[in-house]
Write a protein that holds these residues in place. Structure first.
Motif, PDB file in Angstrom:
ATOM      1  N   ASN A  97       0.861  -1.179   0.000  1.00 11.76           N
ATOM      2  CA  ASN A  97       0.000   0.000   0.000  1.00 11.76           C
ATOM      3  C   ASN A  97       0.900   1.231   0.000  1.00 11.76           C
ATOM      4  O   ASN A  97       2.045   1.165   0.470  1.00 11.76           O
ATOM      5  N   ILE A  98       0.369   2.344  -0.471  1.00 11.80           N
ATOM      6  CA  ILE A  98       1.185   3.565  -0.560  1.00 11.80           C
ATOM      7  C   ILE A  98       1.703   3.990   0.820  1.00 11.80           C
ATOM      8  O   ILE A  98       2.796   4.545   0.927  1.00 11.80           O
ATOM      9  N   GLN A  99       0.947   3.679   1.855  1.00  7.50           N
ATOM     10  CA  GLN A  99       1.368   4.066   3.217  1.00  7.50           C
ATOM     11  C   GLN A  99       2.642   3.327   3.649  1.00  7.50           C
ATOM     12  O   GLN A  99       3.275   3.709   4.633  1.00  7.50           O
ATOM     13  N   GLN A 100       3.030   2.274   2.927  1.00 10.59           N
ATOM     14  CA  GLN A 100       4.250   1.509   3.258  1.00 10.59           C
ATOM     15  C   GLN A 100       5.472   1.965   2.456  1.00 10.59           C
ATOM     16  O   GLN A 100       6.525   1.333   2.508  1.00 10.59           O
ATOM     17  N   ASP A 140      16.627  -5.773  -0.146  1.00  9.49           N
ATOM     18  CA  ASP A 140      15.631  -6.692   0.391  1.00  9.49           C
ATOM     19  C   ASP A 140      14.294  -6.538  -0.330  1.00  9.49           C
ATOM     20  O   ASP A 140      13.317  -6.077   0.238  1.00  9.49           O
ATOM     21  N   VAL A 141      14.280  -6.899  -1.610  1.00  7.42           N
ATOM     22  CA  VAL A 141      13.005  -6.925  -2.337  1.00  7.42           C
ATOM     23  C   VAL A 141      13.083  -8.027  -3.387  1.00  7.42           C
ATOM     24  O   VAL A 141      14.092  -8.182  -4.056  1.00  7.42           O
ATOM     25  N   LYS A 142      12.012  -8.835  -3.445  1.00 10.13           N
ATOM     26  CA  LYS A 142      12.011  -9.930  -4.421  1.00 10.13           C
ATOM     27  C   LYS A 142      10.780  -9.808  -5.294  1.00 10.13           C
ATOM     28  O   LYS A 142       9.757 -10.338  -4.983  1.00 10.13           O
ATOM     29  N   TYR A 143      10.895  -9.105  -6.449  1.00 13.74           N
ATOM     30  CA  TYR A 143      12.071  -8.333  -6.849  1.00 13.74           C
ATOM     31  C   TYR A 143      11.695  -6.897  -7.215  1.00 13.74           C
ATOM     32  O   TYR A 143      12.552  -6.130  -7.602  1.00 13.74           O
ATOM     33  N   ARG A 144      10.394  -6.590  -7.059  1.00 12.57           N
ATOM     34  CA  ARG A 144       9.950  -5.223  -7.274  1.00 12.57           C
ATOM     35  C   ARG A 144       8.737  -4.959  -6.399  1.00 12.57           C
ATOM     36  O   ARG A 144       7.794  -5.756  -6.399  1.00 12.57           O
ATOM     37  N   PHE A 145       8.782  -3.848  -5.666  1.00 13.08           N
ATOM     38  CA  PHE A 145       7.570  -3.416  -4.962  1.00 13.08           C
ATOM     39  C   PHE A 145       6.645  -2.785  -5.989  1.00 13.08           C
ATOM     40  O   PHE A 145       7.094  -1.999  -6.843  1.00 13.08           O
ATOM     41  N   ALA A 185      -5.071   1.830  -5.192  1.00 20.22           N
ATOM     42  CA  ALA A 185      -6.376   1.962  -4.526  1.00 20.22           C
ATOM     43  C   ALA A 185      -6.164   2.370  -3.071  1.00 20.22           C
ATOM     44  O   ALA A 185      -7.028   2.994  -2.461  1.00 20.22           O
ATOM     45  N   SER A 186      -4.983   2.036  -2.517  1.00 18.97           N
ATOM     46  CA  SER A 186      -4.699   2.364  -1.112  1.00 18.97           C
ATOM     47  C   SER A 186      -4.643   3.879  -0.870  1.00 18.97           C
ATOM     48  O   SER A 186      -4.808   4.322   0.262  1.00 18.97           O
TER      49      SER A 186
END
Ligand code: NAP
Ligand code: ZN
Ligand code: ZN
Length: 351
Positions: free
Chosen positions: A322-325, A337-342, A347-348
């Motif tokens: 969500n955008i809040q994250q 630390d991302v597998k592999y794209r946020f 809608a958030s």
């Protein structure tokens, strides 16, 4: 010019976190489409720009250039799209359309300078452009892409930057069967490079600093994986690669990868760390190696890449947020630390 005030997420200063803010979008002019944004990928360039690491950020800054959405209105001269179509916008929203590069479809190298999706002077409004961390965007139809129907829209969003930025140099340097290709840095760009280079028929070797990514790299299609911090492993392909794509976002020793190339090999840098990377003369001279760079891709090639991914069923491996994250996501991006794209579920923003 008539405008509409909408919600977005952005930052007011290099040290400030991203927060909700409001921005203006122009109302669709005759050649424009208005897109309700469904998904926006999180590129490391968003972070470099939000934090002014490339020293040209104008605030407030609303990042986001991996946009997939639904067309909600069209100007009366629009011919490529209609209301209800799924559509995508990448890193470019305009260019001069007259220079040699624009005429060749290389709008990313537009001589007077292309209009990037965010942080460029807006040709319509008296502000900088604002990107995809927002409810909607208005773009001239010439800079809007079609999304293949068989691909998941959220996982397609990262193709608009990570996909084209890796496809374009792989294509330009004729990567294909019989070639051994190194991909350095298994992040958003790197994992797309693995999938695309494999689909082009090359043998792919991944270089990673993260032991936790070794098995994944193979699942993504890599033929072999080298842990780049291990000197013994780095000897395995020394002098044996035809091509290296370097997609690392931070300082690293470029010479360690130049020397993986065979005679006449090319290393192409797409990663854009804040500070210069020293290159030793003797990493290049003894094997007539070349060191080059490449920036995103033009509009025709971006459509070609999307169609190629549609044919080969290639999308990004994503983690939806969500955008809040977003601030937490940036911190994780910095740790690899991302597998592999946020990908942000936009809608958030309505919540
Ligand atoms: P990303 O998802 O954060 O991936 C970067 C990867 O680099 C990490 O996953 C990590 O891979 C590796 N890495 C990070 N820090 C490192 C370090 N200190 N030493 C060695 N390796 C390190 O970023 P991205 O979105 O793919 O973007 C990568 C870079 O390309 C960024 O600089 C971005 O701005 C740039 N970019 C350029 C263009 C262009 O047009 N040229 C377009 C888009 C993005 P491992 O864990 O596998 O080591
Ligand atoms: Zn990007
Ligand atoms: Zn131009």
């Amino acid at each position: 010019m008539e405008v509409k005030n909408i919600k977005a997420f952005g930052t007011e200063a290099a040290e400030a976190p991203l927060n909700q803010l409001n921005i203006n979008r122009r109302k669709a002019t005759p050649h424009d489409v208005e897109i309700e944004i469904l998904y926006c990928g999180v590129c490391h360039s968003d972070l470099h720009t939000a934090r002014n690491e490339w020293h040209g950020t104008i605030y407030p800054c609303v990042p986001g250039h991996e946009i997939v959405g639904r067309i909600v209105s069209v100007g009366n001269h629009v011919s490529k799209f209609k209301v209800g179509d799924l559509a995508a916008v990448g890193c470019l929203v305009n260019s001069c359309r007259e220079c040699d590069y624009c005429k060749e479809g290389l709008e990313q190298y537009c001589a007077p300078g292309a209009t990037q999706t965010y942080n460029s002077p807006d040709k319509y409004l008296d502000t900088q452009t604002y990107g995809g961390y927002s409810e909607s965007i208005v773009v001239d139809e010439s800079f809007v892409l079609r999304v293949p129907e068989n691909l998941d829209p959220a996982a397609t969003a990262p193709l608009l930057c990570a996909g084209i930025t890796t496809y374009s140099p792989l294509k330009h340097w004729n990567v294909g069967p019989g070639q051994r290709v190194g991909v350095v840095g298994l992040g958003g760009l790197g994992h797309m490079a693995v999938k695309i280079a494999k689909a082009m028929g090359a043998e792919v070797i991944v270089y990673t600093t993260s032991p936790s990514k070794v098995e994944d790299a193979k699942r993504l299609g890599a033929d072999d994986v080298v842990l780049s911090k291990d000197e013994e492993q780095m000897k395995r392909y020394a002098g044996k690669l035809h091509f290296v794509l370097d997609a690392v976002s931070a300082q690293h020793d470029i010479n360690a990868y130049l020397t993986q190339l065979r005679v006449d090999g090319h290393l192409v840098l797409v990663g854009a760390p804040e500070h210069p990377l020293p290159v030793a003369a003797f990493s290049l001279i003894p094997s007539r190696r070349s060191f080059a760079g490449s920036m995103i891709g033009g509009i025709p090639e971006t459509q070609e890449m999307l169609d190629f991914c549609g044919q080969h069923n290639i999308v990004s491996d994503i983690e939806r947020i969500n955008i809040q994250q977003i601030n937490e996501a940036y911190e994780r991006l910095l740790k690899g630390d991302v597998k592999y794209r946020f990908v942000i579920d936009m809608a958030s923003l309505k919540k």
